[in-house]
Design a protein around this motif. Structure first.
Motif, mmCIF file in Angstrom:
data_model
loop_
_atom_site.group_PDB
_atom_site.id
_atom_site.type_symbol
_atom_site.label_atom_id
_atom_site.label_comp_id
_atom_site.label_asym_id
_atom_site.label_seq_id
_atom_site.Cartn_x
_atom_site.Cartn_y
_atom_site.Cartn_z
ATOM 1 N N LEU A 44 7.734 11.394 7.084
ATOM 2 C CA LEU A 44 7.050 10.596 6.076
ATOM 3 C C LEU A 44 8.051 10.104 5.042
ATOM 4 O O LEU A 44 8.886 10.858 4.557
ATOM 5 C CB LEU A 44 5.977 11.430 5.380
ATOM 6 N N PHE A 90 -0.203 6.810 4.857
ATOM 7 C CA PHE A 90 -0.989 7.931 4.356
ATOM 8 C C PHE A 90 -1.062 7.887 2.845
ATOM 9 O O PHE A 90 -0.046 7.741 2.167
ATOM 10 C CB PHE A 90 -0.363 9.267 4.777
ATOM 11 N N PHE A 103 -3.548 15.090 1.940
ATOM 12 C CA PHE A 103 -3.402 13.786 2.574
ATOM 13 C C PHE A 103 -4.731 13.268 3.104
ATOM 14 O O PHE A 103 -5.614 14.038 3.488
ATOM 15 C CB PHE A 103 -2.433 13.872 3.757
ATOM 16 N N GLY A 104 -4.849 11.928 3.156
ATOM 17 C CA GLY A 104 -5.905 11.313 3.914
ATOM 18 C C GLY A 104 -5.572 11.346 5.395
ATOM 19 O O GLY A 104 -4.495 11.807 5.793
ATOM 20 N N SER A 105 -6.479 10.821 6.201
ATOM 21 C CA SER A 105 -6.297 10.895 7.652
ATOM 22 C C SER A 105 -5.432 9.768 8.193
ATOM 23 O O SER A 105 -5.141 9.730 9.397
ATOM 24 C CB SER A 105 -7.651 10.901 8.352
ATOM 25 N N GLY A 106 -5.026 8.836 7.321
ATOM 26 C CA GLY A 106 -4.082 7.812 7.729
ATOM 27 C C GLY A 106 -4.720 6.509 8.190
ATOM 28 O O GLY A 106 -5.862 6.484 8.652
ATOM 29 N N PHE B 33 8.178 23.154 1.508
ATOM 30 C CA PHE B 33 6.811 23.134 2.023
ATOM 31 C C PHE B 33 6.818 23.047 3.547
ATOM 32 O O PHE B 33 7.694 22.415 4.136
ATOM 33 C CB PHE B 33 6.044 21.904 1.509
ATOM 34 N N TYR B 35 4.035 21.734 6.523
ATOM 35 C CA TYR B 35 2.767 21.071 6.816
ATOM 36 C C TYR B 35 2.578 21.033 8.334
ATOM 37 O O TYR B 35 3.547 20.990 9.098
ATOM 38 C CB TYR B 35 2.753 19.634 6.297
ATOM 39 N N GLN B 37 0.671 18.689 11.270
ATOM 40 C CA GLN B 37 0.030 17.388 11.496
ATOM 41 C C GLN B 37 -0.444 17.315 12.940
ATOM 42 O O GLN B 37 0.352 17.171 13.874
ATOM 43 C CB GLN B 37 0.991 16.236 11.193
ATOM 44 N N GLN B 41 -4.074 12.746 12.815
ATOM 45 C CA GLN B 41 -4.541 13.272 11.537
ATOM 46 C C GLN B 41 -3.438 13.206 10.489
ATOM 47 O O GLN B 41 -2.256 13.013 10.812
ATOM 48 C CB GLN B 41 -4.989 14.724 11.697
ATOM 49 N N GLY B 42 -3.839 13.380 9.247
ATOM 50 C CA GLY B 42 -2.854 13.506 8.182
ATOM 51 C C GLY B 42 -2.289 14.915 8.143
ATOM 52 O O GLY B 42 -2.891 15.851 8.662
ATOM 53 N N PRO B 43 -1.123 15.074 7.529
ATOM 54 C CA PRO B 43 -0.545 16.416 7.409
ATOM 55 C C PRO B 43 -1.437 17.344 6.596
ATOM 56 O O PRO B 43 -2.074 16.914 5.630
ATOM 57 C CB PRO B 43 0.776 16.158 6.672
ATOM 58 N N PHE B 45 -1.417 21.116 4.566
ATOM 59 C CA PHE B 45 -0.537 22.104 3.937
ATOM 60 C C PHE B 45 -0.651 23.456 4.623
ATOM 61 O O PHE B 45 -1.744 23.924 4.936
ATOM 62 C CB PHE B 45 -0.931 22.226 2.467
ATOM 63 N N LEU B 91 5.853 19.682 9.948
ATOM 64 C CA LEU B 91 6.702 18.962 9.007
ATOM 65 C C LEU B 91 7.182 19.901 7.915
ATOM 66 O O LEU B 91 6.389 20.642 7.331
ATOM 67 C CB LEU B 91 5.927 17.809 8.367
ATOM 68 N N PHE B 107 10.298 14.528 3.128
ATOM 69 C CA PHE B 107 9.905 15.111 4.405
ATOM 70 C C PHE B 107 11.005 14.991 5.449
ATOM 71 O O PHE B 107 11.745 14.002 5.486
ATOM 72 C CB PHE B 107 8.648 14.422 4.938
#
Lengths: 113, 116
Positions: A44, A90, A103-106, B33, B35, B37, B41-43, B45, B91, B107
Motif C-alpha cells: 500500500l 483503500f 480500512f474499507g473493502s477497497g 504493525f 495486517y 489482507q 478485502q481491505g487489510p 489489523f 502486510l 507498508f
C-alpha cells in the motif's frame, strides 16, 4: 468503534475523465482519514491524509480529497484519469489514541482507453 | 533499508504446517504493525509493537498466531498448524514514532501465504 464504507467495489472511467471514489466513515470523535493505493502484487502506498488541518487535501499523482464532516465523507477525486491510475484504492480511518488503521473493502479502478 | 522489507514474498504451506513470516521495518521506526489482507478485502489489523513491546494483539485471530519483535527492529509473525482460512497476504508496516493517530504508516509489499 470506527468504520469505513467504500461505495462501489469496481469503478470504470475513460482515460481523461473525472475520477470519483467514494468513502464514508463512522466515528464518534474527530477522525484521521487516509487514502492508499495498491498496485498489483505491491504493498500500500499513501496517496494523502487528513489530520484536521485544511479540509481539502492534495496528494500525489494529482489526487485530492475533501473532508466533509456534515456528510461524514472523504471522497477521492482526480480531474483527469490516466491509464497508470488503474489500481485498487483503500480508504482508512484512525481515531483518538488508536494506533491502527481501519480500512474499507477497497475500490478497483479501471481506466478505459 | 529504504522501505519495509518482507520475506518470503510467496509461501505455499501444507495444511498443518508451521510458517514464519519476516518483516524488516524502515530503520529507526518505533512502531510496527501486522495486517492480514484476504483476497478482495481491505487489510485487517493483527497486532502492534512499539519498539520490542507488543502493545496490542487484539486482531490476532487465534492462539495459532504469534508475533515477536525481540530487539525492537525485525519482527516475525508465526502461524502454527496452518489452515486454509489462513491463506491471505500478510502486510507489515512501520511508522517513525510511537505516538498515535495521524502518523503516516509505511507498508511493505506483503507475504502471500497459500495453504493447500
Amino acid at each position: 468503534a470506527q468504520s469505513v464504507t467504500q461505495l462501489g467495489s469496481h469503478v470504470s472511467v475513460s482515460e481523461g475523465a473525472l475520477v470519483l471514489l467514494r468513502c464514508n466513515y463512522s466515528s464518534s470523535v474527530p477522525p484521521y482519514l487516509f487514502w492508499y493505493v495498491q498496485y498489483p502484487n505491491q504493498g500500500l502506498q499513501l496517496l494523502l491524509k487528513y489530520t484536521s488541518a485544511a479540509t481539502l487535501v492534495k496528494g500525489i499523482n494529482g489526487f485530492e480529497a475533501e473532508f466533509k464532516k456534515s456528510e461524514t465523507s472523504f471522497h477521492l477525486t482526480k480531474p483527469s484519469a490516466h491509464m497508470s491510475d488503474a489500481a485498487e484504492y483503500f480508504c482508512a480511518v484512525s481515531v483518538g489514541s488508536a494506533r491502527q488503521l481501519t480500512f474499507g473493502s477497497g475500490t478497483q479502478l479501471t481506466v478505459l482507453p | 533499508g529504504a522501505g519495509v522489507s518482507q520475506s518470503p514474498r510467496y509461501k505455499v504451506a501444507k495444511r498443518g504446517q508451521d510458517v514464519a513470516l519476516r518483516c524488516d521495518p524502515i530503520s529507526g521506526h518505533v512502531s510496527l504493525f501486522w495486517y492480514q489482507q484476504a483476497l478482495g478485502q481491505g487489510p485487517e489489523f493483527l497486532t502492534y509493537f512499539q519498539n520490542e513491546a507488543q502493545l496490542d494483539k487484539s486482531g490476532l485471530p487465534s492462539d495459532r498466531f504469534f508475533a515477536e519483535r525481540p530487539e525492537g527492529s525485525v519482527s516475525t509473525l508465526k502461524i502454527q498448524r496452518t489452515q486454509q482460512e489462513d491463506s491471505a497476504v500478510y502486510l507489515c508496516a512501520s511508522s517513525p514514532r510511537g505516538s498515535t493517530s495521524g502518523n503516516t504508516i509505511y507498508f511493505g509489499e506483503g507475504s502471500w501465504l497459500t495453504v493447500v
